[in-house]
Motif scaffolding. Structure first.
Motif, PDB file in Angstrom:
ATOM      1  N   GLU A  18       5.735   7.141  -2.271  1.00 27.21           N
ATOM      2  CA  GLU A  18       4.009   7.250  -3.590  1.00 27.21           C
ATOM      3  C   GLU A  18       2.913   7.446  -2.679  1.00 27.21           C
ATOM      4  OE1 GLU A  18       2.949   5.032  -7.780  1.00 27.21           O
ATOM      5  OE2 GLU A  18       3.154   3.508  -6.531  1.00 27.21           O
ATOM      6  N   ALA A  20      -0.567   9.398  -3.976  1.00 26.44           N
ATOM      7  CA  ALA A  20      -1.971   9.028  -4.115  1.00 26.44           C
ATOM      8  C   ALA A  20      -2.558  10.448  -5.427  1.00 26.44           C
ATOM      9  CB  ALA A  20      -3.447   8.878  -3.758  1.00 26.44           C
ATOM     10  N   ASP A  24      -6.384   8.600  -8.179  1.00 24.55           N
ATOM     11  CA  ASP A  24      -6.511   7.712  -7.026  1.00 24.55           C
ATOM     12  C   ASP A  24      -7.528   7.722  -5.934  1.00 24.55           C
ATOM     13  OD1 ASP A  24      -4.323   6.560  -8.226  1.00 24.55           O
ATOM     14  OD2 ASP A  24      -3.252   7.819  -7.615  1.00 24.55           O
ATOM     15  N   LYS A  46      -0.987   4.153  -2.018  1.00 21.90           N
ATOM     16  CA  LYS A  46      -0.413   4.986  -1.391  1.00 21.90           C
ATOM     17  C   LYS A  46      -0.420   6.041  -0.551  1.00 21.90           C
ATOM     18  CE  LYS A  46       0.173   5.085  -6.762  1.00 21.90           C
ATOM     19  NZ  LYS A  46      -0.885   5.883  -7.930  1.00 21.90           N
TER      20      LYS A  46
END
Length: 223
Positions: A18, A20, A24, A46
């Motif tokens: 995952e 960012a 984020d 992340k």
């Protein structure tokens, strides 16, 4: 809940990879140290895929608060940012030693010899206890420009790296302590849990008394 093996593998892969988003990586100055038992310290972190001026500013501010709080290492979740970033300087003083930035780090190899050493953590103010870790590790990471590099770390640098890497895995230093060592700081951990409850008006998200016997200590190796 029950899912197929293929679905489990797919979910595991998506979690691990995952990336960012820009949101984020947004932060407010000045940064503040997140204290145990804030759930941010256990959340998924992340991977960073954008290497820009905002990231450089975040790194600068992480070093700034690290030095101001007398730390020698700091991970992004410790300042409320759930991304895979750490900074450290084993000298613990601006202008002395080497400032190291590791983005999306992985442990490529660890060496079998382990050493017991007293550790502290900025997210656990005033608490110190012995933790056993490999004396040396080989790591791969990206720098502030996104370029990949490898590093062989040993001694204090290896320990600081492993402590901060644990944070990126959602592992806290007391997870790696023996029951005997943990008993010596249990009251201090419970005091932090009580302080969290008083400050937030919410129950502590974790209790050292109930979780230690069931905790799963993350192993060393690639991640």
């Amino acid at each position: 809940m029950k899912v197929s093996a293929q679905a489990r593998r797919s979910f595991s892969s998506s979690q691990k990879d995952e990336i960012a988003s820009p949101s984020d990586l947004q932060f407010e100055s000045p940064l503040k140290i997140v204290k145990y038992p804030d759930p941010i310290l256990r959340a998924n972190n992340k991977r960073i895929g954008t290497f820009d001026e905002n990231l450089k500013k975040l790194v600068d501010e992480m070093f700034d608060i690290m030095y101001k709080t007398d730390g020698i290492g700091l991970s992004a979740p410790q300042v409320g940012m759930n991304v895979r970033l750490m900074v450290f300087n084993s000298a613990g003083e601006r202008g002395v030693g080497e400032e190291i930035v590791l983005i999306n780090p992985k442990i490529y190899k660890y060496f079998r010899k382990k050493v017991l050493f007293e550790e502290g953590c900025l997210s656990f103010p005033g608490i110190y206890a012995n933790v056993e870790r490999p004396e040396s590790v080989k790591v791969v990471a990206q720098d502030i420009t996104g370029s990949k590099f490898t590093a062989n770390l040993s001694g204090l640098s290896a320990r600081v790296f492993q402590h901060e890497f644990d944070h990126l895995q959602g592992t806290l230093f007391f997870d790696r302590m023996t029951e005997e060592v943990l008993d010596g700081i249990r009251a201090e951990l419970e005091a932090l849990e009580k302080k969290y409850e008083e400050m937030t008006g919410s129950p502590s998200p974790e209790k050292v008394e109930s979780c230690v016997r069931n905790r799963v200590v993350a192993g060393f190796g690639r991640s």
